[in-house]
Design an enzyme around this catalytic site. Structure first.
Site, PDB file in Angstrom:
ATOM      1  N   ARG A 146       0.860  -1.189   0.000  1.00 26.35           N
ATOM      2  CA  ARG A 146       0.000   0.000   0.000  1.00 26.35           C
ATOM      3  C   ARG A 146       0.894   1.235   0.000  1.00 26.35           C
ATOM      4  O   ARG A 146       2.111   1.117   0.048  1.00 26.35           O
ATOM      5  CB  ARG A 146      -0.951  -0.012   1.197  1.00 26.35           C
ATOM      6  CG  ARG A 146      -0.227   0.037   2.512  1.00 26.35           C
ATOM      7  CD  ARG A 146      -1.163   0.057   3.707  1.00 26.35           C
ATOM      8  NE  ARG A 146      -0.353  -0.105   4.904  1.00 26.35           N
ATOM      9  CZ  ARG A 146      -0.815  -0.098   6.137  1.00 26.35           C
ATOM     10  NH1 ARG A 146      -2.097   0.059   6.356  1.00 26.35           N
ATOM     11  NH2 ARG A 146      -0.017  -0.248   7.160  1.00 26.35           N
ATOM     12  N   ASN A 184      -3.776   7.711   4.887  1.00 23.46           N
ATOM     13  CA  ASN A 184      -3.383   6.930   6.054  1.00 23.46           C
ATOM     14  C   ASN A 184      -1.872   6.971   6.194  1.00 23.46           C
ATOM     15  O   ASN A 184      -1.153   6.535   5.298  1.00 23.46           O
ATOM     16  CB  ASN A 184      -3.843   5.477   5.887  1.00 23.46           C
ATOM     17  CG  ASN A 184      -3.684   4.678   7.161  1.00 23.46           C
ATOM     18  OD1 ASN A 184      -4.513   4.771   8.066  1.00 23.46           O
ATOM     19  ND2 ASN A 184      -2.615   3.904   7.250  1.00 23.46           N
ATOM     20  N   GLU A 185      -1.407   7.553   7.293  1.00 23.95           N
ATOM     21  CA  GLU A 185       0.031   7.636   7.584  1.00 23.95           C
ATOM     22  C   GLU A 185       0.838   8.144   6.395  1.00 23.95           C
ATOM     23  O   GLU A 185       1.676   7.440   5.818  1.00 23.95           O
ATOM     24  CB  GLU A 185       0.550   6.283   8.067  1.00 23.95           C
ATOM     25  CG  GLU A 185      -0.073   5.893   9.391  1.00 23.95           C
ATOM     26  CD  GLU A 185       0.588   4.682  10.027  1.00 23.95           C
ATOM     27  OE1 GLU A 185       1.096   3.825   9.309  1.00 23.95           O
ATOM     28  OE2 GLU A 185       0.567   4.604  11.268  1.00 23.95           O
ATOM     29  N   CYS A 191       9.411   9.039  -4.207  1.00 24.24           N
ATOM     30  CA  CYS A 191       9.381   8.539  -5.582  1.00 24.24           C
ATOM     31  C   CYS A 191      10.454   9.262  -6.405  1.00 24.24           C
ATOM     32  O   CYS A 191      10.657  10.465  -6.254  1.00 24.24           O
ATOM     33  CB  CYS A 191       7.990   8.796  -6.156  1.00 24.24           C
ATOM     34  SG  CYS A 191       7.865   8.457  -7.909  1.00 24.24           S
ATOM     35  N   CYS A 196       8.570  13.404 -10.662  1.00 24.61           N
ATOM     36  CA  CYS A 196       9.084  13.958  -9.402  1.00 24.61           C
ATOM     37  C   CYS A 196      10.359  14.746  -9.654  1.00 24.61           C
ATOM     38  O   CYS A 196      10.599  15.778  -9.023  1.00 24.61           O
ATOM     39  CB  CYS A 196       9.328  12.840  -8.393  1.00 24.61           C
ATOM     40  SG  CYS A 196       7.771  12.170  -7.798  1.00 24.61           S
ATOM     41  N   GLU A 324      -4.956   5.697  16.152  1.00 24.41           N
ATOM     42  CA  GLU A 324      -4.673   4.263  16.250  1.00 24.41           C
ATOM     43  C   GLU A 324      -3.955   3.999  17.565  1.00 24.41           C
ATOM     44  O   GLU A 324      -2.768   4.296  17.711  1.00 24.41           O
ATOM     45  CB  GLU A 324      -3.807   3.786  15.076  1.00 24.41           C
ATOM     46  CG  GLU A 324      -4.547   3.840  13.766  1.00 24.41           C
ATOM     47  CD  GLU A 324      -3.743   3.291  12.590  1.00 24.41           C
ATOM     48  OE1 GLU A 324      -2.836   2.464  12.821  1.00 24.41           O
ATOM     49  OE2 GLU A 324      -4.030   3.709  11.462  1.00 24.41           O
TER      50      GLU A 324
HETATM   51  C1  GLA Z   1      -0.459   1.436  10.802  1.00 23.76           C
HETATM   52  C2  GLA Z   1      -1.599   1.613   9.838  1.00 23.76           C
HETATM   53  C3  GLA Z   1      -2.724   0.649  10.025  1.00 23.76           C
HETATM   54  C4  GLA Z   1      -2.205  -0.709  10.340  1.00 23.76           C
HETATM   55  C5  GLA Z   1      -1.337  -0.638  11.559  1.00 23.76           C
HETATM   56  C6  GLA Z   1      -0.843  -1.992  12.000  1.00 23.76           C
HETATM   57  O1  GLA Z   1      -0.471   2.226  11.893  1.00 23.76           O
HETATM   58  O2  GLA Z   1      -2.098   2.916   9.794  1.00 23.76           O
HETATM   59  O3  GLA Z   1      -3.480   0.604   8.844  1.00 23.76           O
HETATM   60  O4  GLA Z   1      -1.494  -1.191   9.259  1.00 23.76           O
HETATM   61  O5  GLA Z   1      -0.218   0.160  11.236  1.00 23.76           O
HETATM   62  O6  GLA Z   1       0.027  -2.540  11.083  1.00 23.76           O
END
Ligand code: GLA
Length: 684
Positions: A146, A184-185, A191, A196, A324
């Site tokens: 991902r 997400n994160e 790249c 780029c 999280e």
């Molecule tokens: C990260 C991600 C989540 C999951 C956790 C645990 O923090 O944001 O989607 O993958 O790690 O691996």
């Protein structure tokens, strides 16, 4: 790989506050008036990351009922569900998510929807293979993981706008959706593809205006690397011996950080425009998403505290949310973290609260049956048995609901600030100092010194206002510019105490070594000159003060020549035995310490106590190992948190009478904290 500094710089640059704010209130002034606890009807935001698309619909009702029984009042949904929402280009299906929301909402559970851009669908890569990021050898990463995208790919940007717009339009008036998490994160990967490279060349042009300016700033005369056209400028990629001009490399880090910020802003602007009134957040990585048992030092509750404070700092010291929070044993395909005693899942939630979290969201509701994270436990295991973690999470949910009114409007107030310099951290990454050096550990040492002394610490950045603090610690401030030096000078002139440590003032803002005597632009402030230094190789060094007691010193030895400063500690060994290792200088109304080496944690604690006492900063109680003391303040009164991370009962002697905020009962002067437990205390 987790590179928190990338996103940190993004946030410090002001693109988006971490944690939640209403989309309509993104200015600094209005953000101040926003209280996260008000955002879900006065409730403490207590949630789980939930993936209804992984489970049969027949299970949803039972899940929602179990969540409700545990006090869960929101879920994060859909952040990896792009293909479910857009199964083919331009064709959208939200019916499944609508049904999931209906079930959850009926149990009083609202949703934060994740924009799913961290996980583009296979069909998108098949149609536009160049959306995948390219590594430094010129090979594109294959589909299968991902976060594999190029931030400057027009097809990816168009696809992002399409899915975010479709989600926003579909859910703009949905009362069960309270806000958004963008991507997400964010942060990786970097790249190295032609898009780029062209974008980096444009970025350089806009920064330096002339090639002559760039060549001078980067010192490209070295090895004759002078550029004669913007199109010659490379990315810091696969070169012989991995040699890159450090100035180019630092600017490339800044470029990547700003590109990430722009991508975040692209989504944030769309959401603000299309869904006014809904809040926007992000789950920053590494030091934010909170997995204490995943790090190298499992017992390091102070490290986790620093992570929370860093995120509060990135919002200008406003309260935040943990999107999280560890909910079970961490593990990926090939490795495991360590299992925690069930009680710790509650203690860690309270630790977040103690550091300013007004919302906690556990990752994840239930362990996945599929994919890379089969080993990464949720609260429930795949069989949904209401296990010990579920019981602990339920207890915590009830308690936090009870504490919501008390917590609302309270915040962490700190007399001490820790200056984090993303530029310095990047520069050390580009040119590591010595094997033992770790910028994060430097931060942690001084942070832990004050925190163990019972003194709260804020994290600030070069752009922050330092004026409210009594003490500012700036460990290894390697890269500086005139503006920062001016701010530090004003801080000290006006009575502040500044603590600098080794390798400060070495580089200018272009990552070029100063030609002034070290510590360069900080020499006058520190009242010292450094004409020699000794990177630690194999000798055991010691430093001693007037008491003659030797204290271990390691990693790096700046040999100080005080000009206006007084020596505080001197080296005991080697050809520079007797020369100053640490100095103190009066400057204006304030004082500057320069610590030329890495001291032990005990020495940092001792120093923190002495300095705080001297400035009239109240110290906390004596703490047993593994117990944390933290406070939030409301209407001038403190809410105390005593957190026991150990498997034994512990006790702490508080000087005053306190009442237990949960039971209402008075606590004895010696407060007992059972194993893995927590006490929340208020003044009677
Ligand atoms: C990260 C991600 C989540 C999951 C956790 C645990 O923090 O944001 O989607 O993958 O790690 O691996």
């Amino acid at each position: 790989m987790k590179t928190w500094a990338t996103v940190l710089a993004v946030i410090a640059a002001g693109a988006l506050g971490c944690g939640l704010r209403p989309a309509a209130a993104q200015t600094k002034a209005s953000a101040k008036s926003f209280d996260i606890i008000d955002w879900n009807g006065g409730k403490f935001l207590y949630g789980v990351d939930y993936y209804p698309e992984h489970w049969p619909e027949s299970r949803w009702e039972q899940d929602a009922a179990m969540m409700q029984a545990a006090g869960i009042n929101f879920v994060r949904l859909a952040e990896f569900a792009w293909v479910k929402m857009e199964p083919a280009e331009g064709q959208f299906d939200f019916a499944w998510l609508d049904r999931a929301l209906k079930v959850l909402n009926a149990h009083g559970i609202k949703a934060v929807l994740g924009t799913p851009t961290a996980s583009p669908p296979a069909w998108l890569y098949a149609k536009y293979p160049d959306i995948a990021a390219m590594d430094e050898n010129g090979v594109r990463y294959r589909f299968g993981s991902r976060r594999n995208y190029c931030l400057h790919n027009p097809n990816f940007i168009a696809a992002t706008q399409r899915i975010v717009t479709a989600m926003a339009m579909h859910y703009r008036n949905h009362p069960g959706v309270i806000g958004w998490q963008i991507d997400n994160e964010l942060g990786d990967p970097i790249c190295y593809d032609p898009n780029c490279r062209a974008a980096f060349q444009r970025w350089c042009r806009s920064k330096f205006k002339t090639l002559d300016g760039l060549n001078k700033a980067w010192g490209t005369i070295f090895w004759g690397h002078t550029y004669t056209s913007w199109s010659e400028i490379p990315l810091p990629w696969n070169t012989l011996f991995h040699a890159h001009n450090p100035s180019l490399a630092l600017d490339h880090r800044r470029f990547h950080s700003e590109s990430t910020r722009d991508y975040l802003k692209l989504q944030a602007d769309l959401l603000r425009k299309l869904t006014p009134g809904k809040a926007i957040t992000h789950n920053d990585m590494g030091l934010y998403d909170n997995y204490p048992m995943f790090g190298e030092d499992y017992s390091n509750s102070l490290g986790v505290g620093l992570a929370h404070d860093l995120m509060r700092g990135s919002k200008g010291n406003q309260n935040f949310m943990v999107m999280e929070q560890e909910g079970g044993l961490p593990g990926w395909n090939t490795f495991w973290g360590r299992q925690a005693a069930p009680g710790l899942f509650r203690t860690w939630a309270y630790q977040g609260v103690a550091h300013g979290a007004d919302g906690i969201c556990y990752f994840r509701w239930r362990t996945s049956r599929y994919g890379m994270e089969q080993y990464w436990q949720g609260i429930l295991d795949q069989d949904s048995y209401p296990n010990a973690r579920y019981q602990v999470v339920s207890q915590t949910g009830k308690e936090l609901a009870q504490l919501a009114d008390l917590l609302k409007g309270s915040k962490v107030v700190s007399p001490v600030a820790l200056l984090v310099s993303p530029d310095s951290r990047w520069a050390f990454h580009i040119q590591p100092l010595v094997k033992d050096f770790d910028y994060n550990r430097q931060l942690g040492l001084y942070y832990a010194g004050f925190r163990r002394a019972g003194v709260s610490v804020d994290v600030v950045f070069p752009e922050s206002d330092f004026s409210s603090y009594k003490i500012l610690v700036a460990p290894s401030l390697f890269v500086t510019d005139q503006k920062l030096v001016g701010k530090l000078t004003d801080f000290v002139k006006n009575g502040g105490t500044l603590i600098l440590t080794y390798r400060s003032g070495v580089k200018d803002e272009h990552n070029v070594v100063t030609n002034q005597t070290l510590p360069g632009p900080l020499a006058e402030l520190a009242g010292i000159e450094i004409h020699d230094f000794d990177p630690h190789t194999n000798q055991q060094q010691e430093v001693a003060g007037p008491d003659g007691v030797g204290r271990p010193a390691r990693v790096w030895f700046d040999i100080l020549t005080p000009t206006t400063a007084m020596p505080v500690l001197s080296y005991s060994k080697g050809y520079y035995a007797g020369k100053a290792a640490m100095s103190a200088n009066r400057f204006g109304q304030g004082r500057v310490y320069y610590v030329g080496t890495e001291l032990t944690a005990e020495a940092c604690l001792e120093g923190a106590k002495r300095e705080a006492r001297g400035l009239g900063i109240p110290l906390g109680p004596e703490l047993p190992q593994g117990v944390e003391y933290a406070a939030r303040v409301k209407d001038g009164k403190r809410i105390l948190f005593l957190l026991n991370y150990t498997e034994k009962p512990q006790s702490v002697i508080l000087g005053e009478a306190w009442r237990n905020a949960l039971t209402g009962e008075p606590e004895p002067a010696e407060v007992n904290i059972p194993a893995f437990d927590v006490k929340v205390l208020v003044n009677p």
